[in-house]
Design an enzyme around this catalytic site. Sequence first.
Site, short mmCIF file in Angstrom:
data_model
loop_
_atom_site.label_atom_id
_atom_site.label_comp_id
_atom_site.label_asym_id
_atom_site.label_seq_id
_atom_site.Cartn_x
_atom_site.Cartn_y
_atom_site.Cartn_z
CE LYS A 132 -2.19 -1.32 3.74
NZ LYS A 132 -1.60 -2.68 3.87
CB THR A 133 3.69 2.35 2.15
OG1 THR A 133 2.91 2.31 3.34
CG2 THR A 133 4.65 3.54 2.20
CG ASP B 296 0.57 3.81 6.76
OD1 ASP B 296 -0.39 3.13 6.33
OD2 ASP B 296 1.62 3.29 7.17
CB THR C 71 -4.73 -2.99 8.13
OG1 THR C 71 -4.94 -2.33 9.39
CG2 THR C 71 -3.28 -2.81 7.71
NE ARG D 39 6.07 -4.41 5.36
CZ ARG D 39 5.04 -3.72 5.85
NH1 ARG D 39 4.44 -4.12 6.95
NH2 ARG D 39 4.61 -2.64 5.23
#
Length: 335
Positions: free
Chosen positions: A65-66, A110, A159, A218
């Site tokens: 997302k980031t 975020d 999230t 990640r």
Amino acid sequence: MLQKKLTSKKAAEDKGEGRLRPECLSDFIGQEKLKANLSLFIKAARERNEQLDHCLFYGPPGLGKTTLAYLLSKEMNTTIIGTSGPALERQSDLAAILTNLKSKDILFIDEIHRLKPQVEEILYQAMEDFNIDIVIGQGAGAKTIKLSIAPFTLAGATTRLGLLTSPLRDRFGLIHMLNFYSSDDLRKIINRSAKILNVAINETGAIEIARRSRGTPRIANRLLRRVRDFAQVKGKKSITREIANLSLKMQGIDDAGFDEMDKRLLLAVIDRFNGGPVGIETLAATLGEDKDTLADVIEPFLMQNNFLVRTPKGRMVTQKALLHFGKKIQSKTLF
């Protein structure tokens, strides 16, 4: 500091996870439908010489997302200002950022679901009309001044989409869900990261790491770095399936990609609650973990792969989970 300002030339960090982030949208592996849509909307905005519509990305942690938010700034050739919901404590915090934005800049928030209500309120007007109201003074002598702000793009990441209020959610023109990645996409990501890290890895080694990465880039990159360390200490020139298997086993990651927390959760439901159902609060207390961590970080992967289900009465394991651990429970209907 409440914000960090990064130009599109400096979107990636010099070390750590930032080194492995893609430099353009075409380098972003996976999420093909999302990429196709974003590419179209970006092209349209650039042809009209307008700011991109407000974007909201949601899904479990670690899916990109980031990264996507920062890629928007690269593709639009503009500046991105990054902050987070918890960091914006007062209306003035957000107002200071908004009034410093330039035309077509991107404001990335975020954990946007954690914005305070009073801070969220000034976003509504900013997102729709590109102006904000500032109150000067107190009591009967207070005055409201309307300040214009440059047309900008708000990129939000969360999230927990369900925790966003309807007024905020409805003001996003583009809402995209990020799904867990396939093993093949993770293999491609691992091979790309290995080149950046100057690590030799064969296909079987990449496949072994990919299938234990919980569908999350990640985690795949983190495991790759740990397997690299193992291979280096053992004097191996290349990461093979055998090396990857030995390293991951040493880290407590089993064939299904479960780490110690996954195993604790599933075994607690099986052994202490006879397979469930068990409420999230009870489960969190049993494990000594925050319930939001269980719900946002651990459970999505387990449910996506049919090891755990949520029912109106609570969490239950599946037959697949029992088979994985070689466990049996007292007779009951499982999924």
